[in-house]
Design a protein around this motif. Structure first.
Motif, PDB file in Angstrom:
ATOM      1  N   LEU A  97      47.161 105.202  83.883  1.00  0.00           N
ATOM      2  CA  LEU A  97      47.297 105.035  82.442  1.00  0.00           C
ATOM      3  C   LEU A  97      46.124 105.751  81.788  1.00  0.00           C
ATOM      4  O   LEU A  97      44.975 105.339  81.918  1.00  0.00           O
ATOM      5  N   ASN A  98      46.438 106.842  81.105  1.00  0.00           N
ATOM      6  CA  ASN A  98      45.411 107.664  80.470  1.00  0.00           C
ATOM      7  C   ASN A  98      45.278 107.230  79.016  1.00  0.00           C
ATOM      8  O   ASN A  98      46.108 107.572  78.175  1.00  0.00           O
TER       9      ASN A  98
ATOM     10  N   LEU B   9      46.891 100.724  90.085  1.00  0.00           N
ATOM     11  CA  LEU B   9      46.699 101.246  88.737  1.00  0.00           C
ATOM     12  C   LEU B   9      45.308 101.837  88.596  1.00  0.00           C
ATOM     13  O   LEU B   9      44.313 101.220  88.968  1.00  0.00           O
ATOM     14  N   VAL B  10      45.238 103.041  88.041  1.00  0.00           N
ATOM     15  CA  VAL B  10      43.993 103.627  87.574  1.00  0.00           C
ATOM     16  C   VAL B  10      44.059 103.645  86.055  1.00  0.00           C
ATOM     17  O   VAL B  10      45.026 104.153  85.473  1.00  0.00           O
ATOM     18  N   LEU B  11      43.057 103.086  85.412  1.00  0.00           N
ATOM     19  CA  LEU B  11      43.028 102.986  83.958  1.00  0.00           C
ATOM     20  C   LEU B  11      41.867 103.821  83.422  1.00  0.00           C
ATOM     21  O   LEU B  11      40.701 103.538  83.701  1.00  0.00           O
ATOM     22  N   LEU B  12      42.191 104.825  82.643  1.00  0.00           N
ATOM     23  CA  LEU B  12      41.188 105.691  82.035  1.00  0.00           C
ATOM     24  C   LEU B  12      41.003 105.284  80.577  1.00  0.00           C
ATOM     25  O   LEU B  12      41.966 105.217  79.822  1.00  0.00           O
ATOM     26  N   GLY B  13      39.758 105.005  80.193  1.00  0.00           N
ATOM     27  CA  GLY B  13      39.503 104.494  78.850  1.00  0.00           C
ATOM     28  C   GLY B  13      39.624 102.988  78.801  1.00  0.00           C
ATOM     29  O   GLY B  13      40.186 102.417  77.863  1.00  0.00           O
ATOM     30  N   ALA B  14      39.061 102.325  79.796  1.00  0.00           N
ATOM     31  CA  ALA B  14      39.292 100.888  79.983  1.00  0.00           C
ATOM     32  C   ALA B  14      38.695 100.025  78.881  1.00  0.00           C
ATOM     33  O   ALA B  14      39.196  98.919  78.629  1.00  0.00           O
TER      34      ALA B  14
ATOM     35  N   LEU C  84      52.583 108.718  85.223  1.00  0.00           N
ATOM     36  CA  LEU C  84      51.558 108.851  84.195  1.00  0.00           C
ATOM     37  C   LEU C  84      51.998 108.090  82.954  1.00  0.00           C
ATOM     38  O   LEU C  84      52.938 108.496  82.260  1.00  0.00           O
ATOM     39  N   ALA C  85      51.336 106.977  82.688  1.00  0.00           N
ATOM     40  CA  ALA C  85      51.535 106.243  81.444  1.00  0.00           C
ATOM     41  C   ALA C  85      50.563 106.849  80.438  1.00  0.00           C
ATOM     42  O   ALA C  85      49.350 106.691  80.568  1.00  0.00           O
ATOM     43  N   LEU C  86      51.100 107.571  79.455  1.00  0.00           N
ATOM     44  CA  LEU C  86      50.258 108.446  78.640  1.00  0.00           C
ATOM     45  C   LEU C  86      50.037 107.888  77.246  1.00  0.00           C
ATOM     46  O   LEU C  86      50.932 107.900  76.394  1.00  0.00           O
ATOM     47  N   ALA C  87      48.809 107.399  77.016  1.00  0.00           N
ATOM     48  CA  ALA C  87      48.384 107.012  75.678  1.00  0.00           C
ATOM     49  C   ALA C  87      47.541 108.109  75.049  1.00  0.00           C
ATOM     50  O   ALA C  87      47.275 108.067  73.846  1.00  0.00           O
ATOM     51  N   ASN C  88      47.113 109.072  75.843  1.00  0.00           N
ATOM     52  CA  ASN C  88      46.301 110.182  75.361  1.00  0.00           C
ATOM     53  C   ASN C  88      47.223 111.322  74.930  1.00  0.00           C
ATOM     54  O   ASN C  88      47.467 112.272  75.661  1.00  0.00           O
TER      55      ASN C  88
END
Length: 401
Positions: A110-111, A9-14, A132-136
């Motif tokens: 997860l963006n 997992l890469v988490l952007l906006g951790a 891409l798990a997209l929260a953005n």
């Protein structure tokens, strides 16, 4: 899920709201994913250090280079005390996009960054083949067909209570069986007020949401209903429907997260207590379900769910977004950029609350607004966005707050 971490997992906006909740889910379900990399803004170095100790990422990116040194000091000190190696640290928006594109098929990005700055990381993640798990939502709304064309079928999974609800409602439903979608809205802190009653609204009032705990930008967007406007366009793109087949209804209890009405007249709704763990866990584990992820509804007690129409005269943000989406040509990029500048000005006391949507409308109506074309690619979209930001700042300065 058992048998060791199934994916990286890469988490952007951790360190944001969604980011911290994502790591809480990972802590509860350690077999779900192994944290490979974190991207942070850098404003909370001590929290970053705690996250590094808890999840041991190989890579760490600070999007704001000016804050990288402070984060590095906090992380290095914490790792030295714990007797572990510190992750490789990079900084800058380019490094965020590079991290987003560093995985591959079977892994997850997860963006959860806020704003259109998430567009390039979204495109990088899609190009890598990772889920891409997209929260953005802004990257999808701003990028439009650039994003949808780059995505393989099923590659984008929304991390949003409304859109995960729709996805679950449509499970097993063929596209031609869908009549329309219904996106629910809490109504925000000013539900029921008239336009005149919104004059003089302060940032403190706008940031008091009745249901959800979110960051200042998204909470302000919820108060203006810009967030719901973006979600309407997100639903159009995610589920391939025109905007006139995506409705919005105010549901103050935030229990029914969205619905799908089918051609036979039936409506399928997804309901659960307001807890973002549902959406996060759904996207990370899909198509599996995580046992005990969140508390279920308790039907042993009396309760009422109410629904009412949106007052789009008082809150015109949805109407404006629908028109921008129909227009195309980068209009939604201009819409989002103008809103981001307006929200910043409002929170700093340089623009009124009602001025937020008024500014968006003025930027969209500007006679010099450029158009993005398919041949212009992402550079064309970013050019429209840069123009819209400059135009918004000029209008804000001229308004005098």
């Amino acid at each position: 899920m058992t048998g060791g971490p199934a994916r990286r997992l890469v988490l952007l906006g951790a360190t944001g709201s969604i980011g911290t909740q994502t790591l809480a889910v990972i802590s509860r379900y350690p077999d779900l994913a192994q944290v490979h990399g974190l991207a942070v803004g850098g404003s909370r170095p001590e929290l970053v250090a705690e996250q590094v100790l808890a999840h041991r990422p190989e890579r760490l990116v600070v999007s704001d280079p000016d804050r990288a040194e402070g984060v590095e000091r906090a992380v290095t000190s914490a790792c030295r005390t714990a007797g572990i190696s510190a992750p490789r640290l990079e900084s800058g928006q380019g490094a965020v996009a590079h991290l987003a594109g560093s995985l591959g098929e079977g892994d997850v990005v997860l963006n959860a960054v806020t704003g259109s700055v998430g567009l390039l990381p979204t495109l990088a993640a899609l190009a890598s083949g990772a889920r891409l798990a997209l929260a953005n939502k802004e990257s999808l709304v701003v990028g439009g067909e650039l994003v949808t064309r780059a995505a393989a079928p099923g590659q984008i999974l929304p991390v949003d209570s409304e859109h995960t609800a729709i996805a679950q409602a449509l499970a097993g439903v063929r596209p031609e069986q869908v009549d329309r979608l219904v996106v629910t809205a809490s109504g925000g802190p000013f539900r029921g007020r008239t336009r005149s009653q919104l004059e003089g609204v302060t940032p403190e009032q706008a940031l008091t949401h009745p249901t959800w705990a979110m960051g200042p930008v998204i909470t302000t967007n919820s108060a203006t209903l810009v967030n719901k406007a973006l979600e309407v366009i997100e639903a159009c793109l995610q589920f391939d429907l025109p905007e006139d087949r995506v409705d919005v209804v105010v549901h103050p209890q935030s229990i029914v997260h969205s619905m799908a009405t089918l051609v036979d007249g039936s409506t399928i709704a997804q309901a659960s207590p307001p807890d973002m763990s549902h959406a996060i866990g759904w996207a990370l584990a899909h198509p599996e379900k995580l046992p005990g992820l969140a508390a279920p509804l308790d039907f042993s007690t009396a309760q009422s769910w109410t629904f009412e129409p949106v007052d789009e005269d008082t809150f015109p943000a949805i109407t404006v977004a629908r028109a921008a989406h129909r227009e195309g040509g980068g209009a939604m990029a201009a819409y989002n950029a103008a809103n981001e500048e307006a929200v910043s000005a409002f929170l700093e006391g340089r623009l009124t609350f009602l001025g937020i949507t008024e500014l968006i409308t003025s930027v969209l109506a500007h006679p010099l607004r450029p158009q993005a074309t398919p041949s212009g690619g992402v550079e064309g979209v970013l050019a429209v966005e840069a123009w819209a930001r400059a135009a918004a700042r000029e209008l804000i300065e001229g308004s005098g707050g």
